[in-house]
Design an enzyme around this catalytic site. Structure first.
Site, mmCIF file in Angstrom:
data_model
loop_
_atom_site.group_PDB
_atom_site.id
_atom_site.type_symbol
_atom_site.label_atom_id
_atom_site.label_comp_id
_atom_site.label_asym_id
_atom_site.label_seq_id
_atom_site.Cartn_x
_atom_site.Cartn_y
_atom_site.Cartn_z
ATOM 1 N N TYR A 237 0.890 -1.155 0.000
ATOM 2 C CA TYR A 237 0.000 0.000 0.000
ATOM 3 C C TYR A 237 0.925 1.201 0.000
ATOM 4 C CZ TYR A 237 -4.424 -2.416 1.145
ATOM 5 O OH TYR A 237 -5.553 -3.191 1.110
ATOM 6 N N ASP A 265 -6.262 -0.806 -6.222
ATOM 7 C CA ASP A 265 -7.740 -0.728 -6.162
ATOM 8 C C ASP A 265 -8.208 -0.232 -4.799
ATOM 9 O OD1 ASP A 265 -8.268 -4.334 -5.631
ATOM 10 O OD2 ASP A 265 -7.226 -2.816 -4.475
ATOM 11 N N HIS A 356 -10.166 -7.219 -5.095
ATOM 12 C CA HIS A 356 -9.804 -7.181 -3.655
ATOM 13 C C HIS A 356 -10.716 -8.092 -2.836
ATOM 14 C CE1 HIS A 356 -7.223 -4.290 -1.185
ATOM 15 N NE2 HIS A 356 -7.882 -4.871 -0.232
HETATM 16 C C1 LIG Z 1 -9.798 -11.611 2.766
HETATM 17 C C2 LIG Z 1 -8.897 -10.419 2.795
HETATM 18 C C3 LIG Z 1 -8.425 -9.884 1.593
HETATM 19 C C4 LIG Z 1 -7.565 -8.782 1.597
HETATM 20 C C5 LIG Z 1 -7.200 -8.198 2.841
HETATM 21 C C6 LIG Z 1 -7.648 -8.726 4.057
HETATM 22 C C7 LIG Z 1 -8.504 -9.833 4.024
HETATM 23 C C8 LIG Z 1 -8.998 -10.394 5.333
HETATM 24 N N1 LIG Z 1 -6.423 -7.038 2.824
HETATM 25 S S1 LIG Z 1 -7.178 -5.687 3.461
HETATM 26 O O1 LIG Z 1 -7.463 -5.905 4.835
HETATM 27 O O2 LIG Z 1 -6.377 -4.521 3.229
HETATM 28 O O3 LIG Z 1 -8.421 -5.590 2.644
HETATM 29 C C9 LIG Z 1 -5.584 -6.866 1.760
HETATM 30 C C10 LIG Z 1 -4.385 -6.079 1.844
HETATM 31 O O4 LIG Z 1 -3.904 -5.733 2.935
HETATM 32 N N2 LIG Z 1 -3.755 -5.765 0.663
HETATM 33 C C11 LIG Z 1 -4.214 -6.212 -0.571
HETATM 34 O O5 LIG Z 1 -3.618 -5.897 -1.601
HETATM 35 N N3 LIG Z 1 -5.312 -7.024 -0.663
HETATM 36 C C12 LIG Z 1 -5.970 -7.380 0.476
HETATM 37 N N4 LIG Z 1 -7.001 -8.285 0.413
HETATM 38 C C13 LIG Z 1 -7.447 -8.804 -0.911
HETATM 39 C C14 LIG Z 1 -6.680 -10.091 -1.283
HETATM 40 O O6 LIG Z 1 -5.331 -9.798 -1.606
HETATM 41 C C15 LIG Z 1 -7.308 -10.775 -2.490
HETATM 42 O O7 LIG Z 1 -7.476 -9.835 -3.522
HETATM 43 C C16 LIG Z 1 -8.649 -11.437 -2.136
HETATM 44 O O8 LIG Z 1 -8.601 -11.983 -0.853
HETATM 45 C C17 LIG Z 1 -8.951 -12.556 -3.122
HETATM 46 O O9 LIG Z 1 -10.222 -13.069 -2.871
HETATM 47 P P1 LIG Z 1 -10.484 -14.404 -2.007
HETATM 48 O O10 LIG Z 1 -10.339 -14.009 -0.579
HETATM 49 O O11 LIG Z 1 -11.888 -14.777 -2.379
HETATM 50 O O12 LIG Z 1 -9.483 -15.453 -2.432
#
Ligand SMILES: Cc1cc2c(cc1C)[n+](S(=O)(=O)[O-])c1c(=O)[nH]c(=O)nc-1n2C[C@H](O)[C@H](O)[C@H](O)COP(=O)(O)O
Length: 496
Positions: A237, A265, A356
């Site tokens: 990020y 995104d 995401h």
């Molecule tokens: C489930 C989950 C996803 C997060 C995630 C945290 C969780 C609990 N976090 S978030 O808190 O900021 O949203 C990140 C993150 O740190 N950075 C990122 O690039 N994607 C983040 N993602 C998105 C992740 O990298 C994938 O794009 C997404 O999880 C794929 O979908 P599935 O979970 O269905 O496999």
């Protein structure tokens, strides 16, 4: 220098003078209180006491070194007279383990969705809410799953599939199977050991791990948990303070990271209402109260812990990233072919077609649908080999992986399933989840008539359903919208 005593520290237990102990050292956090993303109350709960076990699940160990001025580091503590507050967090962990005891054994889990079912029953509410939540009405999260079911196979027969080789190459690294553990924040919410369990599981299966910026474990802890030539990538990020970003990127390269995935995104983290609801009912977190501090809390803690993210990041910044590192640069969260073409123009090495996990813009299209839009355009322009194309979102079966590769993806990212497997069964859960996918992959490649990954072709799938079926959705029964629009409904009873 004499060690501080528990009695001395216990007198600094208020907003006007607030000292806490973390890892047997004392810190004066009085001036930091109003800036704490989780609000002042959670710190004040441990004012004058040992806050170590509350600090660990949420913060990388080097947080205080990085963000608290050195003159607030008060030195070592003689722990003999310090009030213990460990039981509370331990109670939560003990309660989680007791719930796991009542669940089916690990060998009863036969697919990735089984882990989700167990995790929902054993995880603490705040962790389940954070991991399972998605933006607004969670339509995109459901579509991520539905989209794969609109694609049908056209298997070949009488092909020699005696030996199946699921290995492939991602960003120049040989891996045993075309999926990677994608970046997901706050691993210690689900399991006290956090992301290092994903590292160990990835090592066992020669699978790549993408290390999240918002990990609970520190970056170095996760890198240190890797063994031999294990491949890890960094998810970034971008910080408003580019100097912090430069340091993070160049440190990751020095430590041996093999790819930089810039998340594009999430100029702001999405509104995940399950997370907002659970996070703020949590005892002691007063983020919703207007306690006179200045961090925007109206959109939930997920957004509050990410206030450092730079929403002004744009295409004009990419040359700078290309100038500060030799790591391949991938844009994570691209969602239309125009931006893939632009990514090729600016010289990055790949994109992840992703929404995401549905946690950002609700009713954005699934990664697999965008892939079906992108690849024919790239092929028509002779650009389908210009960069590596990944997708993520809703991948739960090896057939999903195979569909993505048939359509032209290099590999896929998987998020929640490995979080759930870790939260339910620890490293053994991660290990089994990866093995199950490998078994499914071998069988389904045999059944589709492909002995190697490079044998997977667009002609093996019929993806017209992605267009003809559009985005018709079974209206989910848990959608609160039902009662809101039905004039006959009684008063909305309190959410469970
Ligand atoms: C489930 C989950 C996803 C997060 C995630 C945290 C969780 C609990 N976090 S978030 O808190 O900021 O949203 C990140 C993150 O740190 N950075 C990122 O690039 N994607 C983040 N993602 C998105 C992740 O990298 C994938 O794009 C997404 O999880 C794929 O979908 P599935 O979970 O269905 O496999």
């Amino acid at each position: 220098m004499a060690k501080l005593t528990g009695d001395e520290i216990a007198t600094h237990n208020s907003k006007s003078s607030c000292w806490v102990i973390v890892h047997r050292k004392a810190y004066d956090v009085t001036e930091f209180l109003p800036e704490h993303p989780g609000g002042p109350a959670i710190i004040l709960k441990y004012a004058g006491k040992d806050a170590t076990t509350a600090f660990e699940p949420i913060h990388p160990p080097d947080t205080l070194d990085k963000y608290l001025p050195k003159d607030k580091h008060l030195g070592d503590v003689d722990m003999s007279g310090v009030e213990k507050v460990e039981e509370e967090i331990d109670d939560e962990e003990r309660a989680r383990l007791e719930r796991v005891e009542r669940m089916p054994g690990l060998d009863e889990c036969f697919n990735l969705l089984d882990f989700e079912s167990v995790a929902k029953r054993v995880m603490k509410g705040q962790a389940w809410a954070y991991y399972s939540s998605a933006a607004d009405d969670e339509i995109t999260m459901r579509e991520n799953r539905n989209a794969f079911q609109k694609i049908w196979f056209r298997p070949r027969v009488l092909v020699d599939v005696g030996t199946i080789d699921t290995s492939t190459t991602m960003l120049g690294s040989k891996v045993s199977i075309p999926f990677y553990v994608t970046a997901t924040a706050l691993g210690k919410l689900g399991h006290p050991e956090g992301e290092v369990l994903l590292t160990k599981g990835a090592k066992r299966h020669n699978v790549v791990q993408m290390i999240p910026t918002l990990a609970s474990c520190s970056f170095d802890e996760i890198m240190d948990a890797a063994e031999g030539d294990q491949v890890q990538w960094l998810q970034l990020y971008v910080n408003k303070d580019r100097e912090i970003t430069r340091k993070i990127v160049q440190h990751a390269e020095k430590r041996g990271c093999k790819g930089l995935f810039i998340t594009v995104d999430a100029p702001q983290l999405g509104r995940r209402e399950k997370d907002m609801r659970s996070k703020f009912s949590d005892v002691g977190s007063n983020v919703q109260n207007k306690g006179g501090d200045n961090v925007d809390r109206s959109q939930g803690a997920a957004r509050a812990i990410s206030s450092f993210i730079d929403p002004s990041l744009s295409w004009k910044d990419i040359p700078w990233f290309l100038s500060i590192t030799k790591m391949p640069i991938i844009l994570k969260g691209v969602q239309r072919v125009e931006d893939v073409l632009r990514a090729i123009d600016v010289g990055v090495h790949g994109v992840v077609l992703s929404n995401h996990g549905g946690r950002q813009l609700d009713t954005a299209r699934s990664g697999i649908e965008v892939l079906a839009e992108v690849m024919p355009v790239l092929r028509a322009q002779g650009l389908d080999k210009a960069i590596e194309i990944y997708i993520d979102g809703g991948v739960r079966r090896a057939t999903d992986i195979i569909k993505a590769l048939c359509l032209g993806a290099t590999g896929v990212g998987i998020g929640r399933p490995f979080l759930y497997a870790m939260s339910a069964y620890g490293l053994a859960g991660v290990d089994r989840a990866m093995q199950l996918l490998k078994d499914e992959m071998e069988m389904n490649m045999r059944l589709i008539g492909a002995a190697r990954v490079e044998d997977l072709q667009p002609s093996m799938v019929d993806a017209r359903g992605l267009i003809s079926h559009g985005h018709i959705l079974p209206v989910p029964s848990d959608m609160r919208g039902f009662a809101v629009y039905d004039g006959l409904a009684g008063p909305m009873e309190k959410a469970p």
